[in-house]
Design a protein around this motif. Structure first.
Motif, PDB file in Angstrom:
ATOM      1  N   ARG A  28       0.944  -1.114   0.022  1.00  0.00           N
ATOM      2  CA  ARG A  28      -0.045  -0.104  -0.089  1.00  0.00           C
ATOM      3  C   ARG A  28       0.894   1.366   0.080  1.00  0.00           C
ATOM      4  N   PHE A  48      -0.051  16.997  -0.976  1.00  0.00           N
ATOM      5  CA  PHE A  48      -0.586  15.666  -1.411  1.00  0.00           C
ATOM      6  C   PHE A  48      -1.611  15.573  -0.674  1.00  0.00           C
ATOM      7  N   ARG A  50      -5.266  14.739   0.528  1.00  0.00           N
ATOM      8  CA  ARG A  50      -6.670  14.801  -0.078  1.00  0.00           C
ATOM      9  C   ARG A  50      -7.787  14.457   1.086  1.00  0.00           C
ATOM     10  N   ARG A  53     -10.459  11.972  -0.130  1.00  0.00           N
ATOM     11  CA  ARG A  53     -10.177  10.481  -0.478  1.00  0.00           C
ATOM     12  C   ARG A  53     -10.166   9.984   0.897  1.00  0.00           C
ATOM     13  N   GLU A  54      -9.528  10.825   1.739  1.00  0.00           N
ATOM     14  CA  GLU A  54      -9.418  10.067   3.255  1.00  0.00           C
ATOM     15  C   GLU A  54     -10.645   9.847   3.926  1.00  0.00           C
ATOM     16  N   MET A  82      -2.816   5.626   6.714  1.00  0.00           N
ATOM     17  CA  MET A  82      -2.988   6.620   5.723  1.00  0.00           C
ATOM     18  C   MET A  82      -1.920   7.826   6.022  1.00  0.00           C
ATOM     19  N   LEU A  86       0.960   9.227   3.433  1.00  0.00           N
ATOM     20  CA  LEU A  86       1.030  10.507   3.307  1.00  0.00           C
ATOM     21  C   LEU A  86       2.367  11.102   3.504  1.00  0.00           C
ATOM     22  N   GLU A  89       4.885  10.419   1.066  1.00  0.00           N
ATOM     23  CA  GLU A  89       4.503  11.201  -0.207  1.00  0.00           C
ATOM     24  C   GLU A  89       5.008  12.444  -0.043  1.00  0.00           C
TER      25      GLU A  89
END
Ligand SMILES: O=C(O)C(=O)C[C@]1(C(=O)O)C=C[C@@H](O)C=C1
Length: 362
Positions: A28, A48, A50, A53-54, A82, A86, A89
């Motif tokens: 993932r 980045f 979002r 989406r989260e 998540m 993140l 990212e």
């Protein structure tokens, strides 16, 4: 089979599952790195995060939860996965009303997870200024408490700021009496933020009627004082308890057990794309004429759009004129909401969409 043999066998199974979980979580995280490359190539800059989406990921987890863990617990685990993805990212820095150990700090961690970078600020105004200046892409500020009502200072800052609402956080507030003392009998002074003193008034009257109550600018400061002073206690939450190494003399002393504070995530992004379950916040003003507020709200009723909150604040420009903060159900791009907002805009003198954002999931 003996107890030892049974445990060995089930633990071997757990080890196998953990290896599989590790492989899947790493896979993932690899996908998140690819997402980052796509965003970078598409010109997303360095932001980045979002929110829509989260919210969708967390809602899916809650809806598909097979048990035996409850949906909230499972969603919290995914929240952390998540958060780590993140951070891989690009690190995300969030400004909030500090110091560390406040309820706002707890709200930041609840919403963004443990991998967020913290930027504690000395005042609400500084949180707004820091995000406006671009030092932090997002900030978190308290907006209302179920017992004490609205945080007027936050509303007033919105009137003067170009920032938008990008999300909301609901935090159950549990107040504890924290101290170096080991019994209530030796507590002579109680430090807390004025709101926390108010939210525990009945408990203090009944259990510490003689103790002096001292209001400070944050619960974290109260915890710090209590950690340094004999005979002192603080009212604060779990985050402060751990940070200042205090003992919980009495836990959950809030007068209302469902005491909840709502926080807003503020940022420069005007509208967050729809997540499927959203809210829109608007700032409007109308002239001080009979029936003006009724006319203002009529487009909402005509378009079957629900309003979950209305707050008024003096406009500060003209005496006895008010600005209204409205929270409405749905996203500003939903056809019904769009139409209602168009009507609202026509009826108001000042009209600003503060933000459209996902409703709190956790
Ligand atoms: O889907 C994305 O845009 C991602 O960046 C991935 C991901 C995730 O881990 O699921 C991570 C951070 C975003 O805030 C939202 C989702």
């Amino acid at each position: 089979m003996s107890e030892q043999e049974q445990l060995r066998s089930i633990r071997e199974r757990i080890d196998g599952i953990d290896r599989e979980l590790m492989r899947l979580i790493s896979e993932r995280a690899g996908c998140a790195q690819t997402v980052a490359q796509i965003k970078r190539a598409g010109g997303s800059g360095d932001d980045f995060y979002r929110p829509e989406r989260e919210a969708q990921v967390l809602r899916q987890v809650k809806d598909a939860n097979p048990g035996p863990l409850d949906g909230e617990t499972l969603a919290r685990l995914f929240r952390e996965i998540m958060s780590a993805c993140l951070a891989l990212e690009a690190p995300l820095k969030v400004a909030f009303l500090g110091p560390e150990g406040t309820y706002t700090h707890a709200a930041v961690l609840k919403h963004f997870g443990q991998d967020v970078q913290l930027a504690p600020m000395a005042s609400l105004g500084e949180v707004f200024r820091d995000v406006e200046a671009g030092s932090c892409p997002y900030g978190v500020v308290p907006i209302e408490n179920s017992t004490e009502g609205v945080v007027n200072h936050t509303l007033d800052l919105f009137v003067q700021s170009p920032l938008h609402v990008c999300g909301e956080i609901l935090l159950r507030i549990h107040h504890h009496l924290l101290s170096r003392e080991t019994t209530l009998g030796t507590v002579r002074r109680v430090y807390a933020h004025q709101q926390a003193l108010a939210q525990c008034r009945r408990w203090l009257d009944a259990n510490l009627p003689q103790a002096e109550r001292v209001a400070l600018s944050s619960n974290a400061e109260a915890a710090q004082r209590a950690s340094q002073e004999a005979g002192a206690a603080a009212i604060a939450g779990d985050t402060a308890e751990a940070l200042y190494d205090l003992t919980g003399l009495k836990r959950n002393i809030e007068d209302h057990p469902d005491n909840t504070t709502r926080f807003l995530v503020i940022g420069r992004q005007a509208v967050i794309p729809p997540s499927g379950v959203d809210k829109t916040s608007v700032l409007v003003s109308t002239s001080n004429r009979p029936g003006a507020l009724h006319r203002l709200l009529t487009p909402l009723a005509h378009n079957d759009v629900s309003m979950s909150r209305i707050e008024s604040r003096p406009s500060r420009c003209v005496n006895w004129e008010y600005v209204y903060f409205l929270d409405i159900e749905g996203h500003s791009e939903d056809p019904k909401v769009k139409q209602a907002l168009a009507g609202l805009r026509q009826e108001s003198e000042l009209f600003r969409i503060l933000g459209a954002y996902p409703r709190a999931v956790l």
